[in-house]
Design an enzyme around this catalytic site. Structure first.
Site, PDB file in Angstrom:
ATOM      1  N   GLY A 101       0.810  -1.220   0.000  1.00 28.39           N
ATOM      2  CA  GLY A 101       0.000   0.000   0.000  1.00 28.39           C
ATOM      3  C   GLY A 101       0.838   1.262   0.000  1.00 28.39           C
ATOM      4  O   GLY A 101       0.334   2.355   0.301  1.00 28.39           O
ATOM      5  N   ASP A 128       9.553  13.844   4.409  1.00 22.48           N
ATOM      6  CA  ASP A 128      10.306  14.324   5.565  1.00 22.48           C
ATOM      7  C   ASP A 128       9.419  14.828   6.690  1.00 22.48           C
ATOM      8  O   ASP A 128       9.800  14.736   7.866  1.00 22.48           O
ATOM      9  CB  ASP A 128      11.271  15.446   5.143  1.00 22.48           C
ATOM     10  CG  ASP A 128      12.350  14.949   4.190  1.00 22.48           C
ATOM     11  OD1 ASP A 128      12.606  13.727   4.181  1.00 22.48           O
ATOM     12  OD2 ASP A 128      12.922  15.783   3.456  1.00 22.48           O
ATOM     13  N   SER A 135       6.484   4.529   8.173  1.00 25.24           N
ATOM     14  CA  SER A 135       6.714   3.780   6.943  1.00 25.24           C
ATOM     15  C   SER A 135       5.351   3.338   6.433  1.00 25.24           C
ATOM     16  O   SER A 135       4.416   3.158   7.222  1.00 25.24           O
ATOM     17  CB  SER A 135       7.596   2.554   7.210  1.00 25.24           C
ATOM     18  OG  SER A 135       7.544   1.638   6.133  1.00 25.24           O
ATOM     19  N   SER A 136       5.233   3.148   5.138  1.00 27.52           N
ATOM     20  CA  SER A 136       3.996   2.555   4.621  1.00 27.52           C
ATOM     21  C   SER A 136       3.725   1.232   5.314  1.00 27.52           C
ATOM     22  O   SER A 136       2.567   0.833   5.503  1.00 27.52           O
ATOM     23  CB  SER A 136       4.104   2.320   3.109  1.00 27.52           C
ATOM     24  OG  SER A 136       4.363   3.523   2.433  1.00 27.52           O
ATOM     25  N   THR A 183     -38.459 -29.852  10.327  1.00 29.37           N
ATOM     26  CA  THR A 183     -37.093 -30.357  10.251  1.00 29.37           C
ATOM     27  C   THR A 183     -36.972 -31.091   8.924  1.00 29.37           C
ATOM     28  O   THR A 183     -37.915 -31.772   8.497  1.00 29.37           O
ATOM     29  CB  THR A 183     -36.770 -31.313  11.418  1.00 29.37           C
ATOM     30  OG1 THR A 183     -37.691 -32.412  11.397  1.00 29.37           O
ATOM     31  CG2 THR A 183     -36.871 -30.593  12.759  1.00 29.37           C
ATOM     32  N   HIS A 184     -35.844 -30.917   8.248  1.00 32.05           N
ATOM     33  CA  HIS A 184     -35.658 -31.462   6.891  1.00 32.05           C
ATOM     34  C   HIS A 184     -36.691 -30.883   5.917  1.00 32.05           C
ATOM     35  O   HIS A 184     -37.034 -31.525   4.917  1.00 32.05           O
ATOM     36  CB  HIS A 184     -35.757 -32.992   6.875  1.00 32.05           C
ATOM     37  CG  HIS A 184     -34.784 -33.679   7.787  1.00 32.05           C
ATOM     38  ND1 HIS A 184     -33.525 -34.037   7.401  1.00 32.05           N
ATOM     39  CD2 HIS A 184     -34.902 -34.059   9.083  1.00 32.05           C
ATOM     40  CE1 HIS A 184     -32.890 -34.611   8.419  1.00 32.05           C
ATOM     41  NE2 HIS A 184     -33.715 -34.627   9.462  1.00 32.05           N
ATOM     42  N   SER A 314     -42.669  -9.297 -11.248  1.00 33.72           N
ATOM     43  CA  SER A 314     -42.457  -9.924 -12.543  1.00 33.72           C
ATOM     44  C   SER A 314     -42.759  -8.950 -13.664  1.00 33.72           C
ATOM     45  O   SER A 314     -43.664  -8.117 -13.557  1.00 33.72           O
ATOM     46  CB  SER A 314     -43.350 -11.162 -12.678  1.00 33.72           C
ATOM     47  OG  SER A 314     -43.283 -11.700 -13.983  1.00 33.72           O
ATOM     48  N   SER A 315     -41.996  -9.069 -14.742  1.00 30.76           N
ATOM     49  CA  SER A 315     -42.249  -8.240 -15.923  1.00 30.76           C
ATOM     50  C   SER A 315     -43.301  -8.864 -16.826  1.00 30.76           C
ATOM     51  O   SER A 315     -43.746  -8.236 -17.780  1.00 30.76           O
ATOM     52  CB  SER A 315     -40.946  -8.057 -16.713  1.00 30.76           C
ATOM     53  OG  SER A 315     -40.455  -9.323 -17.146  1.00 30.76           O
ATOM     54  N   LYS A 320     -47.699 -10.517  -9.310  1.00 32.97           N
ATOM     55  CA  LYS A 320     -46.703 -11.305  -8.589  1.00 32.97           C
ATOM     56  C   LYS A 320     -45.814 -10.375  -7.759  1.00 32.97           C
ATOM     57  O   LYS A 320     -45.334  -9.361  -8.237  1.00 32.97           O
ATOM     58  CB  LYS A 320     -45.844 -12.089  -9.571  1.00 32.97           C
ATOM     59  CG  LYS A 320     -44.965 -13.152  -8.930  1.00 32.97           C
ATOM     60  CD  LYS A 320     -44.333 -14.025 -10.028  1.00 32.97           C
ATOM     61  CE  LYS A 320     -43.590 -15.210  -9.423  1.00 32.97           C
ATOM     62  NZ  LYS A 320     -42.361 -14.797  -8.746  1.00 32.97           N
ATOM     63  N   GLU A 327     -33.950 -11.802  -0.542  1.00 29.95           N
ATOM     64  CA  GLU A 327     -33.093 -12.218  -1.661  1.00 29.95           C
ATOM     65  C   GLU A 327     -31.850 -11.333  -1.752  1.00 29.95           C
ATOM     66  O   GLU A 327     -30.731 -11.834  -1.975  1.00 29.95           O
ATOM     67  CB  GLU A 327     -33.884 -12.151  -2.973  1.00 29.95           C
ATOM     68  CG  GLU A 327     -34.920 -13.253  -3.107  1.00 29.95           C
ATOM     69  CD  GLU A 327     -35.813 -13.098  -4.325  1.00 29.95           C
ATOM     70  OE1 GLU A 327     -36.625 -14.007  -4.571  1.00 29.95           O
ATOM     71  OE2 GLU A 327     -35.701 -12.078  -5.037  1.00 29.95           O
TER      72      GLU A 327
END
Length: 462
Positions: A101, A128, A135-136, A183-184, A314-315, A320, A327
């Protein structure tokens, strides 16, 4: 057609063209030319940290009588302007640059020197004076820690508190509403909405605790180690003085590291923090996906809740509406998890006394903090806070849930319970109705044993 006008500046390698009105100088101009790689710049939060470090360094050098008051004030004022984001366009360098960097550190040095000289007329040298005792190799690791800690305190930790509070309030408003557990992805014993939401809240509280546990190490700074960790060209008190000034400026408990070699040669703390952020991303993915499943339908899905309608879904299909916030949060979490791998690979690049993937670590960890902060806030405000429960649909599904027969196991045994469940499912009838035909239990006894709300309270019931 390029109409940019240039001025000529010199550095240790000779003359170079610099855009006429740029506040930066020769070394930045060389880096702009050398690294036209991604168009991705280090984020403003990182530049802010650089400005704060340069401000603190000037005061430390003045305290040590290495920098007179006029130069100190000139550098400090210019550095604070940078920290406030007033000159962010003067930091054009690509993330993918020299691994230390150095280019970005010199970018800051040149801009601050130019601003200081312009404001006061005092000759300020980038190396200076602005970079005195530094130092970087210790500035950039310190900036990673400072910028990350600031973002955690100002953005992510408050966002985590907020989503936990929203979940707490929502759980309280839905107390007692019982639904089918799963469950599952298959029907299981009942649970209450408040139990489900409080589980999310507890997960997020654990995430917050893990992140906070990293802060003591994150707040230790490399500044003072200079080139390789030995502190060459810096007074032994320089690092502690810089950390003290930063703590005063930010109200965060920054300290000088007890071992500069560790802070400069490794990025273990950044990798640790990234891992904690990844856990948060996994938690948010679980919550967002649960909301999507509960919202699915409205006719052919679970349809347990209705998320707020935010936009057409939806388009081509009129009417919808999609679970757009969950999401989006899932996509954020995927990005965070991917970034974690980049940070991990970057952490492996500690070759002897210096890690040489510092800029890409900085970019990705700050992006992760920003993304997760926004994800927590948006998920809380635009999904959790406003969803409604479809109580009639939930009750209908719960009444027909054959798994309720589990509550009869201790009375009639597993085998007879399984037979009742299979028959209830096959004939689309309630467990109670079938159990009345297949057992000697009375209607009143079955009502007590099969009360869905009581079944969410644990134990063996009455």
């Amino acid at each position: 057609m390029n109409t940019t006008h240039y001025r000529i500046e010199k550095d240790s390698m000779g003359e170079v063209k610099v855009p006429e009105h740029a506040l930066y100088g020769a070394q930045t101009a060389r880096a702009v030319e050398n690294f036209p790689l991604s168009g991705l710049a280090l984020p403003p939060e990182f530049i802010r940290a650089l400005g704060l470090i340069k401000h603190a360094a000037a005061h430390a050098n003045h305290t040590l009588k290495l920098l007179d008051k006029d130069k100190c004030d000139a550098i400090s004022n210019a550095a604070l302007e940078v920290a406030k984001g007033k000159h962010i366009h003067e930091f054009p360098l690509d993330v993918f640059q020299t691994g230390s960097g150095t280019s970005t550190n010199m970018n800051a040095n040149e801009v601050i020197a130019h601003l200081a000289k312009k404001a006061t007329g005092i000759a300020i040298h980038p190396n200076d004076h602005v970079n005195m005792s530094q130092s970087s190799n210790d500035v950039i690791p310190s900036a990673i820690h400072v910028s990350s800690s600031l973002m955690l305190h100002e953005k992510l930790l408050p966002a985590l508190k907020h989503i936990q509070q929203v979940l707490h309030d929502k759980a309280k408003s839905l107390e007692g509403i019982t639904k089918t557990g799963r469950t599952h992805l298959m029907d299981a014993m009942p649970v209450r909405f408040d139990q489900e939401l409080r589980a999310y809240q507890a997960q997020l509280a654990d995430c917050e605790m893990r992140i906070r546990a990293t802060l003591p190490r994150l707040n230790q700074l490399a500044i003072g180690g200079t080139a390789v960790g030995t502190g060459i060209n810096a007074d032994p008190q320089f690092g502690p003085l810089v950390a003290k000034e930063l703590a005063s400026e930010t109200k965060i408990d920054f300290t000088s590291s007890e071992n500069y070699f560790v802070q400069m040669s490794s990025q273990d703390t950044a990798v640790e923090l990234s891992g904690q952020l990844k856990v948060l991303a996994v938690t948010l993915t679980k919550i967002a996906n649960d909301l999507r499943w509960m919202n699915s339908g409205p006719l052919a899905g679970l349809s347990e809740i209705s998320l707020p309608d935010l936009q057409p879904g939806s388009s081509i299909m009129p009417g919808k509406v999609n679970p757009v916030i969950p999401e989006a949060v899932c996509m954020i979490c995927a990005q965070v998890i991917g970034n974690d791998l980049t940070i991990t690979m970057g952490g492996q690049a500690g070759n002897f006394q210096l890690n040489v993937m510092l800029p890409v670590i900085a970019y990705n960890i700050l992006q992760n903090i920003r993304l997760l902060s926004n994800a927590c806030t948006v998920l809380a405000d635009k999904a959790i806070q406003g969803f409604t429960v479809n109580t009639q649909h939930i009750k209908m599904a719960l009444d027909k849930n054959p798994i309720l027969v589990t509550a009869l196991n201790r009375v009639i045994g597993y085998e007879q319970g399984a037979a009742i469940a299979k028959r209830a499912y096959k004939e689309h009838r309630g467990v109670k109705e079938v159990a009345l035909e297949m057992t000697d239990l009375s209607s009143e006894e079955l009502d007590k044993l099969l009360d869905p709300k009581k079944l969410t309270e644990g134990g063996v019931g009455e």
